[in-house]
Design a protein around this motif. Structure first.
Motif, PDB file in Angstrom:
ATOM      1  N   ASN A 130       0.793  -1.223   0.000  1.00  0.00           N
ATOM      2  CA  ASN A 130       0.000   0.000   0.000  1.00  0.00           C
ATOM      3  C   ASN A 130       0.827   1.275   0.000  1.00  0.00           C
ATOM      4  O   ASN A 130       0.309   2.330  -0.394  1.00  0.00           O
ATOM      5  CB  ASN A 130      -0.929   0.010   1.207  1.00  0.00           C
TER       6      ASN A 130
ATOM      7  N   MET B  98      -7.777   3.726   9.468  1.00  0.00           N
ATOM      8  CA  MET B  98      -8.714   4.380   8.556  1.00  0.00           C
ATOM      9  C   MET B  98      -9.433   5.536   9.246  1.00  0.00           C
ATOM     10  O   MET B  98      -9.702   6.575   8.629  1.00  0.00           O
ATOM     11  CB  MET B  98      -9.721   3.358   8.020  1.00  0.00           C
TER      12      MET B  98
ATOM     13  N   GLU C  46      -6.842   8.341   9.335  1.00  0.00           N
ATOM     14  CA  GLU C  46      -6.631   8.920   8.005  1.00  0.00           C
ATOM     15  C   GLU C  46      -7.921   9.460   7.381  1.00  0.00           C
ATOM     16  O   GLU C  46      -7.871  10.182   6.383  1.00  0.00           O
ATOM     17  CB  GLU C  46      -6.035   7.866   7.077  1.00  0.00           C
ATOM     18  N   ARG C  47      -9.062   9.059   7.952  1.00  0.00           N
ATOM     19  CA  ARG C  47     -10.374   9.393   7.371  1.00  0.00           C
ATOM     20  C   ARG C  47     -10.436   8.946   5.913  1.00  0.00           C
ATOM     21  O   ARG C  47     -10.904   9.667   5.018  1.00  0.00           O
ATOM     22  CB  ARG C  47     -10.650  10.895   7.480  1.00  0.00           C
ATOM     23  N   ASP C  48      -9.960   7.745   5.688  1.00  0.00           N
ATOM     24  CA  ASP C  48      -9.890   7.202   4.338  1.00  0.00           C
ATOM     25  C   ASP C  48     -10.412   5.767   4.376  1.00  0.00           C
ATOM     26  O   ASP C  48      -9.715   4.844   4.825  1.00  0.00           O
ATOM     27  CB  ASP C  48      -8.446   7.233   3.827  1.00  0.00           C
ATOM     28  N   TRP C  49     -11.645   5.555   3.921  1.00  0.00           N
ATOM     29  CA  TRP C  49     -12.258   4.229   3.928  1.00  0.00           C
ATOM     30  C   TRP C  49     -11.999   3.468   2.629  1.00  0.00           C
ATOM     31  O   TRP C  49     -12.414   2.315   2.497  1.00  0.00           O
ATOM     32  CB  TRP C  49     -13.765   4.348   4.165  1.00  0.00           C
ATOM     33  N   ARG C  50     -11.304   4.112   1.697  1.00  0.00           N
ATOM     34  CA  ARG C  50     -11.032   3.447   0.423  1.00  0.00           C
ATOM     35  C   ARG C  50      -9.961   2.367   0.552  1.00  0.00           C
ATOM     36  O   ARG C  50      -9.755   1.587  -0.373  1.00  0.00           O
ATOM     37  CB  ARG C  50     -10.603   4.481  -0.607  1.00  0.00           C
ATOM     38  N   ILE C  51      -9.281   2.329   1.703  1.00  0.00           N
ATOM     39  CA  ILE C  51      -8.236   1.321   1.888  1.00  0.00           C
ATOM     40  C   ILE C  51      -8.795  -0.087   1.731  1.00  0.00           C
ATOM     41  O   ILE C  51      -8.129  -0.987   1.226  1.00  0.00           O
ATOM     42  CB  ILE C  51      -7.574   1.503   3.268  1.00  0.00           C
ATOM     43  N   TRP C  52     -10.061  -0.284   2.163  1.00  0.00           N
ATOM     44  CA  TRP C  52     -10.670  -1.606   2.035  1.00  0.00           C
ATOM     45  C   TRP C  52     -10.615  -2.101   0.587  1.00  0.00           C
ATOM     46  O   TRP C  52     -10.444  -3.293   0.343  1.00  0.00           O
ATOM     47  CB  TRP C  52     -12.138  -1.563   2.492  1.00  0.00           C
ATOM     48  N   ARG C  53     -10.798  -1.175  -0.357  1.00  0.00           N
ATOM     49  CA  ARG C  53     -10.842  -1.571  -1.759  1.00  0.00           C
ATOM     50  C   ARG C  53      -9.495  -2.083  -2.263  1.00  0.00           C
ATOM     51  O   ARG C  53      -9.435  -2.770  -3.288  1.00  0.00           O
ATOM     52  CB  ARG C  53     -11.286  -0.396  -2.618  1.00  0.00           C
ATOM     53  N   ARG C  54      -8.432  -1.707  -1.581  1.00  0.00           N
ATOM     54  CA  ARG C  54      -7.097  -2.124  -2.004  1.00  0.00           C
ATOM     55  C   ARG C  54      -6.625  -3.398  -1.294  1.00  0.00           C
ATOM     56  O   ARG C  54      -5.467  -3.789  -1.453  1.00  0.00           O
ATOM     57  CB  ARG C  54      -6.096  -0.996  -1.747  1.00  0.00           C
TER      58      ARG C  54
ATOM     59  N   ALA D 154       2.366   7.884   6.144  1.00  0.00           N
ATOM     60  CA  ALA D 154       1.183   7.066   6.420  1.00  0.00           C
ATOM     61  C   ALA D 154       1.586   5.689   6.937  1.00  0.00           C
ATOM     62  O   ALA D 154       0.915   5.120   7.812  1.00  0.00           O
ATOM     63  CB  ALA D 154       0.338   6.940   5.159  1.00  0.00           C
TER      64      ALA D 154
END
Length: 575
Positions: A175, A218, A221-229, A314
Motif C-alpha cells: 500500500n 482508517m 486517516e479518514r480514508d475508507w477506500r483502503i478496504w478496496r485495495r 502514512a
C-alpha cells in the motif's frame, strides 16, 4: 541525559548508497555479517533443558503427534489438549521426523519463524525507506531482548507474532511502496495467507488485531477506500481455505472442542481473571521498554520528537496504530504474560530504524552513551541483588545466572561506548549500529546458553535422568503432587498423574481416564499391584508414604521432585 533539539538531530539519512567502488566490498561484508548472524541466532538451541511448563508442554504435544501419527487431535500425556491450534505441533512433528526428537528440534520452529520475521521486517524497511534503514530494522529486531527470548523459548507466542508481523509488512509494502502497485494483489494474498497461518498458530487474534489496527488507521486517516485495495473477497476465501479445515474437522471429531477453544480460551481468558495471570494495566509498557533493550534509547525523548513521529508518513502512522491497538488490548486483558506483546516488536523496530537513519552522528553518539549508562546501572542492580539470594538455598541456581547477566551487560556498556567513538571517528552510523546489534545478540545468546543449570532447575530433565537407568519397557511412571509436562518428553512415555488435576489436563481427562488417580489410597493400591513402577513425588509426602509402608526405594532427588521406585520382589522380578 538531555536530548538535543529535534531540529538539530535530523540530518543526512544514512540510507545514502556507498560509493560505487566500495559496493563489492560492502556486499561481501554484509553477506559475511548475515551468515555470522544466522549461525549465532541458531546456536544454543540444544544447550538448555526444556523449562516447565510451556516449553516442555508444547514439545511433548508435538512428540505424541509424531509418535501416534494422529495429526488431527493434539494430546498432552495422552489427554486431549485443545488449548491451542495445531500448526506449531505439525511443524515441530515434521522437525522430529527430519532430525529426531531433541530439545533443539522442539525449539526449531520458533527460531525459524522469528528469523523469517527479522528478514521480512528488513525487507519492508528497505522497500519503504531504503537499504540502510531496512538493514537497521532487521538488526534492531533481532537483537532486542524480548524478541530474542521469544525466538529461543518454545512457546506459541512467537508463531502468531511472526505471521501477523509478516502480514503487516506485506500490507505496508503493498500500500505504501509505489513500485509495488503492479504486484498489490499478489502481495495482499500473501498477507492473507500469513493471517490464516496466524489463526492456525494461536486462534482468532490472528484476525482480530489486524482488523482493529486497520480500522484505527482508517479512522485516523479518514480514508475508507483502503478496504478496496485489500483484495478482501479473495483474501477471506484464502483464509477460509487454509485455516477452516482443521477447525471444522476437530469440531466434528470432538464436539466439546468449540466451546472450550473459542469460548473459554479465546474469550473467557481475556475477560476473567481465573488463570492467575493478572498484572496491573502498565505491565506491558514496562515489559516493552525493558524488552527493547538496548534500542529503547532511540525512541523519541521529547514531545517534539513524538509529534514528528505522529506527523510522519502514512506507513509510520499505521505502525503506531498497530502498536497502540495491541498495547491497549493486552493492557485491559485479565491474562498477561510477557511474550504476549511480541507482535508489536517488528513495528517498533521499523520505527526505531527510521529514527536512527534521521539522527546526526552526534545525537546517535549521545544515545549510545545513554545505553552504556543504563547497562552499567543494570550491572550495579544485578550485583546488588546477587547477595540477597544467597540465603535462599532453593534459588542457588540464580547466582551464576546473575553473574552471567552482569558480565553481559558490562560488555554491552563497553561496546556502546566503542560504537559512540566509531561515530566520532566518522564511521557510518549503519556500521556502528550493526556492531551494537551483533554484540547485543551475542550477550543474549551467551546469557541463555550459559545458564543451563538454572534451566535444568526449572525442567523435568534432572528427574528423568535419575529415572532412566532403572526403567524397563513395562515400568509404569507416576507423578505424585509433582506433575511435570516434560517428564513424558524426556522419558518418551506417558505418565500417570496422582492426586492432582493441573489446568492443562483437567479438560481432557475423559479422553484418558486411566491416566489420572484421584487419591493417594488408590495410588498405593496401583503401586503394589504393578510389576515395575517409578514415581516423582513431592518430598513433603515422603513421611506419609513411609507411614503407609509403601514398598519403595528412594533413587534420588532433583529440584523438581523426589524419585522413588518399586523394589523388585521374587513374585515380580524379571526373568
Amino acid at each position: 541525559m538531555n536530548e538535543s533539539p529535534d531540529s538539530r538531530e535530523t540530518a543526512r539519512a544514512s540510507t545514502a548508497p556507498l560509493p560505487t567502488v566500495r559496493r563489492p566490498l560492502a556486499g561481501w561484508l554484509a553477506g559475511t555479517f548475515s551468515l555470522g548472524w544466522l549461525a549465532l541466532w541458531f546456536f544454543g538451541l540444544n544447550l538448555r533443558a526444556l523449562a516447565e511448563p510451556d516449553e516442555a508442554r508444547y514439545a511433548e504435544v508435538a512428540r505424541e503427534m509424531f509418535v501416534s501419527g494422529n495429526w488431527l487431535t493434539p494430546k498432552l500425556d495422552g489427554f486431549n489438549f485443545f488449548d491451542k491450534p495445531a500448526l506449531q505441533y505439525w511443524a515441530t512433528s515434521i522437525c522430529y521426523h527430519l532430525f529426531g526428537v531433541h530439545e533443539w528440534t522442539a525449539r526449531l520452529w520458533v527460531a525459524l519463524t522469528a528469523m523469517a520475521t527479522i528478514a521480512v521486517t528488513g525487507w519492508a524497511g528497505k522497500r519503504l525507506y531504503g537499504t540502510a534503514t531496512g538493514w537497521l530494522a532487521a538488526i534492531v529486531l533481532g537483537s532486542t531482548l524480548l524478541f530474542f527470548a521469544g525466538g529461543h523459548l518454545n512457546s506459541m507466542d512467537m508463531g502468531v507474532a511472526a505471521f501477523m508481523s509478516i502480514a503487516v509488512c506485506v500490507f505496508l509494502v503493498a500500500n505504501f511502496d509505489p513500485q509495488a502497485a503492479p504486484h498489490r494483489v499478489g502481495l495482499n494474498l500473501v498477507g492473507w495467507a500469513s493471517l490464516a497461518l496466524a489463526v492456525l498458530s494461536k486462534g482468532l487474534i490472528g484476525l482480530v488485531f489486524p482488523t482493529l489496527a486497520l480500522l484505527a488507521f482508517m479512522l485516523w486517516e479518514r480514508d475508507w477506500r483502503i478496504w478496496r485495495r485489500m483484495t478482501m473477497g479473495w483474501g477471506l476465501a484464502l483464509v477460509a481455505v487454509i485455516a477452516a479445515p482443521w477447525f471444522i474437522a476437530i469440531s466434528l471429531r470432538h464436539p466439546d472442542f468449540f466451546n472450550y477453544f473459542f469460548i473459554q480460551q479465546q474469550f473467557t481468558r481475556f475477560l476473567v481473571n481465573e488463570y492467575d495471570r493478572y498484572q496491573p494495566w502498565w505491565f506491558f509498557l514496562t515489559v516493552t521498554l525493558a524488552g527493547l533493550f538496548p534500542w529503547m534509547a532511540f525512541l523519541p525523548l521529547s514531545r517534539r520528537g513524538w509529534r514528528e513521529l505522529v506527523a510522519g508518513s502514512a506507513a509510520e502512522r499505521f505502525l503506531l496504530c498497530w502498536i497502540a491497538v495491541i498495547l491497549v488490548f493486552f493492557s485491559v486483558s485479565h491474562s498477561k504474560l510477557p511474550l504476549y506483546i511480541l507482535p508489536i516488536f517488528p513495528a517498533l523496530a521499523l520505527l526505531i530504524a527510521r529514527r536512527v537513519s534521521a539522527l546526526t552522528r552526534g545525537a546517535l553518539a549521545w544515545r549510545l552513551l545513554g545505553i552504556s549508562v543504563l547497562a552499567l546501572a543494570a550491572v550495579v542492580a544485578t550485583l546488588t541483588l546477587h547477595p540477597s539470594t544467597r540465603h535462599l538455598s532453593r534459588h542457588t541456581e540464580l547466582h551464576p545466572a546473575l553473574l552471567w547477566l552482569a558480565a553481559g551487560l558490562g560488555l554491552l556498556a563497553v561496546v556502546a561506548v566503542l560504537c559512540a567513538f566509531m561515530l566520532k571517528r566518522r564511521w557510518r552510523p549503519v556500521v556502528a549500529m550493526s556492531v551494537l546489534g551483533a554484540c547485543s545478540l551475542l550477550v543474549w545468546q551467551v546469557l541463555f546458553a550459559g545458564n543451563a543449570t538454572l534451566a535444568a532447575s526449572l525442567s523435568a530433565k534432572p528427574v528423568a535422568e535419575l529415572m532412566r537407568p532403572h526403567l524397563r519397557t513395562d515400568t509404569e511412571v507416576f507423578t505424585v503432587h509433582a506433575y511435570q509436562r516434560g517428564l513424558s518428553f524426556y522419558l518418551q512415555r506417558l505418565v500417570t498423574v496422582v492426586d492432582e488435576q493441573p489446568d492443562d489436563i483437567r479438560p481432557g481427562i475423559a479422553s484418558r481416564p486411566t491416566g489420572v488417580i484421584t487419591n493417594l489410597g488408590a495410588f498405593e493400591g496401583r503401586w503394589r499391584a504393578t510389576r515395575s513402577a517409578m514415581a516423582v513425588v513431592d518430598p513433603h509426602l515422603l513421611p506419609e508414604l513411609e507411614s503407609a509402608k509403601l514398598p519403595m526405594i528412594v533413587v534420588g532427588q532433583a529440584p523438581s521432585g523426589l524419585v522413588i521406585m518399586r523394589p523388585a520382589s521374587p513374585a515380580h522380578s524379571s526373568p
